[in-house]
Design a protein around this motif. Structure first.
Motif, PDB file in Angstrom:
ATOM      1  N   PRO A 154      34.299  22.003  19.568  1.00 45.81           N
ATOM      2  CA  PRO A 154      34.674  22.858  18.431  1.00 45.81           C
ATOM      3  C   PRO A 154      35.809  22.229  17.624  1.00 45.81           C
ATOM      4  O   PRO A 154      36.725  21.627  18.178  1.00 45.81           O
ATOM      5  N   ILE A 155      35.739  22.374  16.298  1.00 45.50           N
ATOM      6  CA  ILE A 155      36.829  21.903  15.437  1.00 45.50           C
ATOM      7  C   ILE A 155      37.908  22.975  15.425  1.00 45.50           C
ATOM      8  O   ILE A 155      37.650  24.118  15.019  1.00 45.50           O
ATOM      9  N   ALA A 164      31.622  20.468   7.725  1.00 56.06           N
ATOM     10  CA  ALA A 164      31.848  20.449   9.172  1.00 56.06           C
ATOM     11  C   ALA A 164      30.680  19.863   9.943  1.00 56.06           C
ATOM     12  O   ALA A 164      30.866  19.256  11.011  1.00 56.06           O
ATOM     13  N   GLU A 165      29.458  20.009   9.429  1.00 59.82           N
ATOM     14  CA  GLU A 165      28.289  19.477  10.138  1.00 59.82           C
ATOM     15  C   GLU A 165      28.290  17.957  10.184  1.00 59.82           C
ATOM     16  O   GLU A 165      27.515  17.345  10.931  1.00 59.82           O
ATOM     17  N   ASN A 181      37.854  15.772   5.725  1.00 58.84           N
ATOM     18  CA  ASN A 181      36.921  15.879   4.600  1.00 58.84           C
ATOM     19  C   ASN A 181      35.761  14.919   4.809  1.00 58.84           C
ATOM     20  O   ASN A 181      35.899  13.704   4.625  1.00 58.84           O
ATOM     21  N   ALA A 182      34.619  15.459   5.220  1.00 60.52           N
ATOM     22  CA  ALA A 182      33.434  14.640   5.487  1.00 60.52           C
ATOM     23  C   ALA A 182      32.404  14.745   4.368  1.00 60.52           C
ATOM     24  O   ALA A 182      31.218  14.525   4.589  1.00 60.52           O
ATOM     25  N   SER A 183      32.852  15.058   3.159  1.00 59.60           N
ATOM     26  CA  SER A 183      31.932  15.215   2.038  1.00 59.60           C
ATOM     27  C   SER A 183      31.267  13.905   1.653  1.00 59.60           C
ATOM     28  O   SER A 183      30.097  13.877   1.251  1.00 59.60           O
ATOM     29  N   ASN A 184      31.994  12.795   1.761  1.00 63.95           N
ATOM     30  CA  ASN A 184      31.466  11.489   1.344  1.00 63.95           C
ATOM     31  C   ASN A 184      30.965  10.633   2.491  1.00 63.95           C
ATOM     32  O   ASN A 184      30.528   9.495   2.273  1.00 63.95           O
ATOM     33  N   GLY A 185      31.036  11.139   3.717  1.00 72.27           N
ATOM     34  CA  GLY A 185      30.584  10.386   4.876  1.00 72.27           C
ATOM     35  C   GLY A 185      31.095  11.037   6.138  1.00 72.27           C
ATOM     36  O   GLY A 185      32.040  11.837   6.116  1.00 72.27           O
TER      37      GLY A 185
END
Length: 390
Positions: A154-155, A164-165, A181-185
């Motif tokens: 869990p984060i 988050a996925e 921030n995983a929006s770009n990778g």
């Protein structure tokens, strides 16, 4: 089947990192090339490499063997081609040998082999700067591989999280009060890693097992912090191999650090020329500076090299193995292995002194500096003597 990874023709273009390891043990993405192949093949591998490295990385030959060029990334299409190889068949990428079926003690004559053209997307380490330039693709591929059919820890709710996925946290890792921030990778955080509070991570990022990200670190993708490494300050599109430290303020961008490196506090590298021109980089193969085709290229530093506080590296600087750099001003863009000094001048860093430091550094991580390690570094000292004109 017995799988053997061989260095291939690009080894010289991957120096200084291949002075102290086979091509198979270069890390980029989440894994090393060897770890990636073994993960997919389901077998351990051995190595064909330079004679002076063979004691540490011996070849294990059996009656039937598949030889694989370790510079090639194992795509799904290539994996299938290799697993379907039969006797007297070889896979080629134009004139480059990718893989072939070999029998024990048999002479290999490719003129008598059936030649198969490589299929699908080709990802290959052709130059030292590919380690950071192709790291985005490597992290994304590895993330799918190592997280498949697994569930992330869990984060913790104290973190600011986007997408988050696309974030995976392994068992034992600690991440609190950070921005993820995983929006770009993707963002991958390995077992027992520690990401201290206030860290800002913008994917794609790979953080290895037991690595430590210091408080307030600012890390942009595509960056790999290898197992046991320490990272702080500002880092962008860089790769730290295992057990290296860039733990303080200062900038590291479009760069690669080998193992057992240490970057002093407030040290910085330039990754862009003032005139925005293409970066030239020292080539060990041609023994001169060559165009890279890159506008952004920073510092490439071989194993066991270190720099003191407030060190400044110019755009496209290559530092060899076991160097100690310090002082004001910018040192040269090519620093030969076993050099001691800075812009004011260099002298030879004798192996006896270098070994004393290496032994202490490894001991701090509860690792042994072996006779094999000494023999490898002694060979590198002798092989690179022609570059040290002081």
């Amino acid at each position: 089947m017995n799988y053997i990874l061989f260095d291939g023709a690009t080894r010289a273009q991957l120096l200084p990192f291949t002075y102290t390891r086979p091509v198979a043990d270069i890390r980029f993405g989440i894994l090393t090339m060897r770890e990636r192949w073994e993960y997919l093949l389901g077998y351990t591998t051995s190595t064909i490499t330079e004679d002076y490295l063979a004691n540490k990385w011996p070849m294990v030959e059996m009656e039937e063997n598949i030889m694989i060029n370790a510079a090639y990334f194992p795509t799904e299409e290539l994996l299938i081609q290799i697993q379907n190889l039969k006797k007297s068949e070889a896979i080629f990428d134009n004139d480059d040998i990718v893989a072939f079926f070999s029998e024990e003690d048999a002479e290999v004559n490719f003129e008598k082999y059936s030649q198969i053209e490589i299929k699908g997307e080709v990802i290959k380490l052709e130059n030292s700067w590919d380690i950071f330039a192709k790291n985005d693709k490597a992290i994304s591929c590895d993330f799918q591989l190592v997280t498949q059919d697994k569930e992330s820890e869990p984060i913790p709710s104290s973190n600011y999280v986007k997408n988050a996925e696309n974030i995976f946290i392994e068992e034992g890792a600690s991440v609190e009060n950070c921005s993820l921030n995983a929006s770009n990778g993707p963002i991958y955080i390995g077992k027992n890693a520690l990401v201290m509070e206030g860290s800002l991570l913008r994917g794609p990022i790979a953080i290895g097992e037991e690595a430590i990200i210091k408080m307030g670190a600012k890390i942009y993708g595509a960056t790999t912090i290898g197992p046991g490494s320490r990272a702080g300050g500002e880092i962008n599109n860089s790769v730290l191999f295992q057990n290296s430290n860039k733990g303080h303020e200062g900038y590291l961008g479009n760069s690669v650090l080998g193992e057992w490196c240490n970057i002093g506090a407030d040290s910085n590298n330039s990754n862009l020329k003032n005139n925005y021109a293409e970066v030239k980089l020292w080539s060990y193969q041609s023994e001169r500076f060559e165009n890279t085709g890159l506008q952004f290229c920073g510092l490439l530093m071989g194993d066991h090299s270190k720099c003191g506080i407030n060190t400044m590296f110019n755009t496209g600087t290559v530092v060899g193995v076991s160097c100690n750099i310090y002082g004001t001003g910018f040192p040269r863009n090519f620093i030969p292995s076993f050099s001691w000094g800075g812009s004011a001048g260099m002298k030879i860093y004798q192996t006896s002194k270098a070994f004393e430091v290496a032994e202490l550094v490894l001991k701090r991580r509860e690792e042994e500096f072996t006779e094999e390690d000494k023999e490898i570094l002694t060979h590198v000292f002798e092989e690179t003597s022609k570059f040290r004109r002081y």
